[in-house]
Each structure stands twice: as C-alpha cells, then as structure tokens.
Design a protein around this motif. Structure first.
Motif, short mmCIF file in Angstrom:
data_model
loop_
_atom_site.label_atom_id
_atom_site.label_comp_id
_atom_site.label_asym_id
_atom_site.label_seq_id
_atom_site.Cartn_x
_atom_site.Cartn_y
_atom_site.Cartn_z
N LEU A 155 38.88 41.59 37.52
CA LEU A 155 39.41 41.09 38.79
C LEU A 155 38.72 39.81 39.22
CD1 LEU A 155 39.87 44.40 40.84
CD2 LEU A 155 41.53 43.19 39.41
N GLU A 156 37.51 39.58 38.73
CA GLU A 156 36.78 38.35 39.05
C GLU A 156 37.00 37.26 38.01
OE1 GLU A 156 35.02 41.43 39.02
OE2 GLU A 156 35.46 41.63 41.16
N THR A 157 37.04 37.65 36.74
CA THR A 157 37.07 36.66 35.65
C THR A 157 38.44 36.47 35.03
OG1 THR A 157 36.49 38.37 34.04
CG2 THR A 157 34.67 37.19 35.09
N GLY A 158 39.39 37.35 35.35
CA GLY A 158 40.69 37.29 34.70
C GLY A 158 40.64 37.87 33.30
N ILE A 159 41.76 37.77 32.60
CA ILE A 159 41.88 38.29 31.23
C ILE A 159 41.72 37.11 30.27
CG2 ILE A 159 43.35 39.50 29.58
CD1 ILE A 159 44.87 40.62 32.05
N ASN A 160 40.73 37.19 29.39
CA ASN A 160 40.46 36.12 28.44
C ASN A 160 40.44 36.71 27.03
OD1 ASN A 160 39.60 33.73 30.38
ND2 ASN A 160 38.57 35.58 31.13
N LEU A 161 41.61 36.73 26.39
CA LEU A 161 41.75 37.36 25.09
C LEU A 161 42.66 36.53 24.19
CD1 LEU A 161 42.30 41.05 26.29
CD2 LEU A 161 40.28 40.18 25.09
N PRO A 162 42.48 36.65 22.87
CA PRO A 162 43.30 35.85 21.93
C PRO A 162 44.58 36.58 21.51
CG PRO A 162 41.51 36.89 20.75
CD PRO A 162 41.34 37.29 22.18
N GLY A 163 45.35 37.05 22.50
CA GLY A 163 46.56 37.82 22.19
C GLY A 163 47.83 37.00 22.22
N GLY A 164 47.73 35.71 22.53
CA GLY A 164 48.91 34.87 22.58
C GLY A 164 49.96 35.43 23.53
N GLN A 165 51.22 35.33 23.12
CA GLN A 165 52.33 35.86 23.91
C GLN A 165 52.75 37.24 23.40
OE1 GLN A 165 53.21 33.94 26.55
NE2 GLN A 165 51.54 32.65 25.79
N GLY A 166 51.92 37.83 22.54
CA GLY A 166 52.26 39.12 21.95
C GLY A 166 52.41 40.22 22.98
N LYS A 167 53.23 41.20 22.65
CA LYS A 167 53.49 42.31 23.56
C LYS A 167 53.17 43.64 22.88
CE LYS A 167 57.07 40.03 26.33
NZ LYS A 167 58.41 40.20 26.95
N VAL A 168 52.87 44.63 23.72
CA VAL A 168 52.57 45.99 23.25
C VAL A 168 53.34 46.98 24.12
CG1 VAL A 168 50.79 47.71 22.80
CG2 VAL A 168 50.23 45.27 22.59
N ALA A 169 53.96 47.97 23.48
CA ALA A 169 54.69 49.01 24.23
C ALA A 169 53.75 50.17 24.55
CB ALA A 169 55.89 49.49 23.42
N TYR A 170 52.68 49.84 25.29
CA TYR A 170 51.62 50.81 25.60
C TYR A 170 52.16 52.14 26.13
CZ TYR A 170 48.68 46.56 25.81
OH TYR A 170 48.04 45.38 25.55
N ALA A 171 51.46 53.22 25.77
CA ALA A 171 51.73 54.54 26.34
C ALA A 171 50.40 55.24 26.56
CB ALA A 171 52.62 55.37 25.43
N LEU A 172 50.36 56.14 27.52
CA LEU A 172 49.13 56.86 27.83
C LEU A 172 48.82 57.90 26.74
CD1 LEU A 172 49.50 57.53 31.66
CD2 LEU A 172 47.88 55.95 30.56
N ARG A 173 47.56 58.02 26.41
CA ARG A 173 47.12 59.00 25.43
C ARG A 173 47.53 60.42 25.85
NH1 ARG A 173 42.09 58.01 25.83
NH2 ARG A 173 41.52 56.90 23.93
N SER A 174 47.41 60.72 27.13
CA SER A 174 47.73 62.07 27.60
C SER A 174 49.20 62.41 27.36
CB SER A 174 47.41 62.20 29.09
OG SER A 174 48.15 61.26 29.86
N GLU A 175 50.08 61.43 27.53
CA GLU A 175 51.50 61.69 27.32
C GLU A 175 51.83 61.83 25.84
OE1 GLU A 175 53.51 59.95 31.37
OE2 GLU A 175 53.45 58.61 29.63
N MET A 176 51.12 61.09 24.99
CA MET A 176 51.31 61.27 23.55
C MET A 176 50.86 62.66 23.13
SD MET A 176 50.11 57.70 21.84
CE MET A 176 50.62 56.11 22.50
N GLY A 177 49.71 63.11 23.68
CA GLY A 177 49.22 64.44 23.35
C GLY A 177 50.19 65.52 23.79
N GLU A 178 50.76 65.35 24.97
CA GLU A 178 51.75 66.30 25.47
C GLU A 178 52.96 66.37 24.54
OE1 GLU A 178 54.85 66.69 29.24
OE2 GLU A 178 53.07 65.43 29.45
N ALA A 179 53.45 65.21 24.13
CA ALA A 179 54.63 65.16 23.27
C ALA A 179 54.34 65.75 21.89
CB ALA A 179 55.12 63.72 23.15
N ILE A 180 53.17 65.45 21.34
CA ILE A 180 52.80 66.00 20.03
C ILE A 180 52.78 67.52 20.09
CG2 ILE A 180 50.85 66.26 18.44
CD1 ILE A 180 50.22 63.26 19.01
N ALA A 181 52.20 68.07 21.15
CA ALA A 181 52.13 69.53 21.30
C ALA A 181 53.53 70.13 21.36
CB ALA A 181 51.33 69.89 22.54
#
Length: 286
Positions: A155-181
């Motif tokens: 929140l102070e420094t911003g996001i400084n990463l070499p990810g370019g314009q790339g995108k990720v379809a993030y999902a929560l680990r807990s929801e993946m665990g629920e679905a796997i079960a």
C-alpha cells in the motif's frame, strides 16, 4: 477409504475439511510425515498414516485398505519427481481403484520458464502410463500467493514485479480443496482432467486497482525488469533457488501461461469462485 497425502499442508487441510463435512471420518486417511502435526485430524477420527514420499515401506503401509488416493504434489526437492513416482507405484502395487493428482493449469508446458512446473506434466504422463484409473486436477496459481508476491508494504510502495501485461485466473486454495474433495467423493474415476481456475483472468494492473478501491489509497503497478526483483530479493537474503523460481513464475505469467480460464471449478463448487476484489479483501484484510 480415501487417503490424502500432504495432509498437514494447506491444500491437504482444505481437502480434509470438506471430506469431514460430507462423509464419516472412518472413510478418511491422511499421510503425514510428522504425527504431532496431525493431532487435530486424528481427534476428529481421521486414520493417520505416518510416512513420506521417499519411504517406500511407509507408502506400502499407508495404502492398506485404501480405495482412492489423492497425491498432493510435493515441494521443490531435487528428487521431487521420483517422490511422485514412488506414490504412484505404491498405489498401483496396492491395487487402489483411483489415483488423483494435483497438477497445474498452464497453457503450454513445452515453453515454461519455471522448470519446477514441468515435473507436474511428467507426473501426469507417468500416471497415464501406469494404467491406474485416475483424476488430474490442474490447479491455477493460488490467489493466496498474491500477498507474498506484492510484499507487506504494497500500500506504500505499490506493486513492482516483472509480470508485464500477463494475467492469471487466480482462485483461492480453500475453494480448490473443497472442489477436489467433492470430486473424490463422487463414484466416478474416469481419467478426467479438471481445470480449476477462477472465472476471470487478472493482471497486476487489475490487482493494483482492487487494492486502490479497497484501501482508499492509490496503488500503482510498475512492470520492472527481472534483475530488479532479483536484486531486491538478494538484499533481503532470499536464497538463489527461491529467486530463480520467483522469476520463473513472473516470466511465465508475462508470457500468458497462467491465463487459462475454465468453468470446471464453478461447476463442481455449485457457485462462482471468489472474485479478485473479494479475495483481495480477505487476503489483505481490507
């Protein structure tokens, strides 16, 4: 009986939690290296099997009376691929009726920079060649990793990463665990590959916008060179192998490896996965 390996890890814990909500504890077993870390599961009636992916005799013991095995992929050890093979061989030897594996949802395994991810597809090939009935869960990058990538002062420094314009379809680990079960509790084991991803792919610009909206502070994303991130991590004393893997993750994100979007997770959950804005609210406590 369903055996969950890696049961004291976060994904394994999420799987066990849903299993316990939906079936009797007498039908659940957990493979753990350290029995003391599984006291809570044991107290709920889960059968604890002590062993490791490297200990062949312990794997043979763990498979006794088991019908389904969930192989949760191991860490970054050099012999990690052989460890996976050991579990698969033990499951085959024991005659289990279904082997499930937590792989990765990536667009093109042949062009991955992060070589640690390649072993997932080598493991998939070994499972398919084994003849075991199987299920493969190709999981997208956990949304839970975002605070690790951005750091505690984002929140102070911003996001400084070499990810370019790339995108990720993030999902929560807990929801993946629920679905796997939920899939493990179904009667079918039809060699299916599930792609567990969020409903939409997001860039680091999108993450910055979500942080800005939720915090009321202006957060920007700056696409830096990989060398800048590497130097910053070295300054914090991060081991070289961890730096290399982090750069690999970022480069693959930049190249579009993580922008796979599927409806599989929503279908199994019976609802839409948590969105970026809601996930950020939880993960950053905003």
């Amino acid at each position: 009986m369903i055996l969950v390996t890696g049961a004291t890890g976060r994904l394994g814990g999420a799987v066990l939690q849903t299993l316990l909500q939906r079936t009797a504890a007498q039908h659940i077993a957990a493979l753990v290296r350290d029995e003391t870390k599984a006291v809570a599961w044991q107290a709920q009636g889960v059968s604890i099997r002590v062993g490791s992916y490297n200990d062949l005799a312990s794997l043979d013991r763990a498979m006794q009376g088991v019908e389904k095995v969930l192989l949760i992929s191991g860490g970054g050890e050099e012999d990690g691929l052989q460890q996976h093979y050991n579990v698969i061989d033990a499951a085959n030897k024991a005659g289990v009726s279904c082997l499930a594996y937590t792989s990765r949802a990536l667009r093109d395994p042949a062009t991955l920079v992060n070589q640690l991810m390649v072993r997932h597809f080598q493991t998939e090939a070994y499972i398919q060649a084994s003849g075991l009935p199987h299920i493969i869960f190709r999981n997208i990058l956990y949304m839970d990793t975002l605070p690790l990538f951005t750091g505690p002062t984002v929140l102070e420094t911003g996001i400084n990463l070499p990810g370019g314009q790339g995108k990720v379809a993030y999902a929560l680990r807990s929801e993946m665990g629920e679905a796997i079960a939920k899939v493990l509790l179904a009667d079918t084991c039809d060699n299916r590959i599930y792609h567990f991803t969020g409903a939409e792919a997001y860039s680091f610009h999108d993450l910055a916008a979500a942080l800005t909206e939720l915090s009321g502070r202006q957060v920007a994303y700056t696409d830096v060179e990989s060398s800048v991130l590497a130097d910053r991590m070295r300054g914090r004393g991060v081991p070289e192998v961890a730096i290399e893997r982090t750069i690999g993750f970022m480069t693959d994100i930049k190249h579009g490896q993580e922008d796979v979007v599927s409806t599989d997770l929503a279908t199994v959950l019976g609802r839409q996965p948590t969105s970026l804005i809601e996930g950020v609210k939880q993960l950053y406590k905003l």
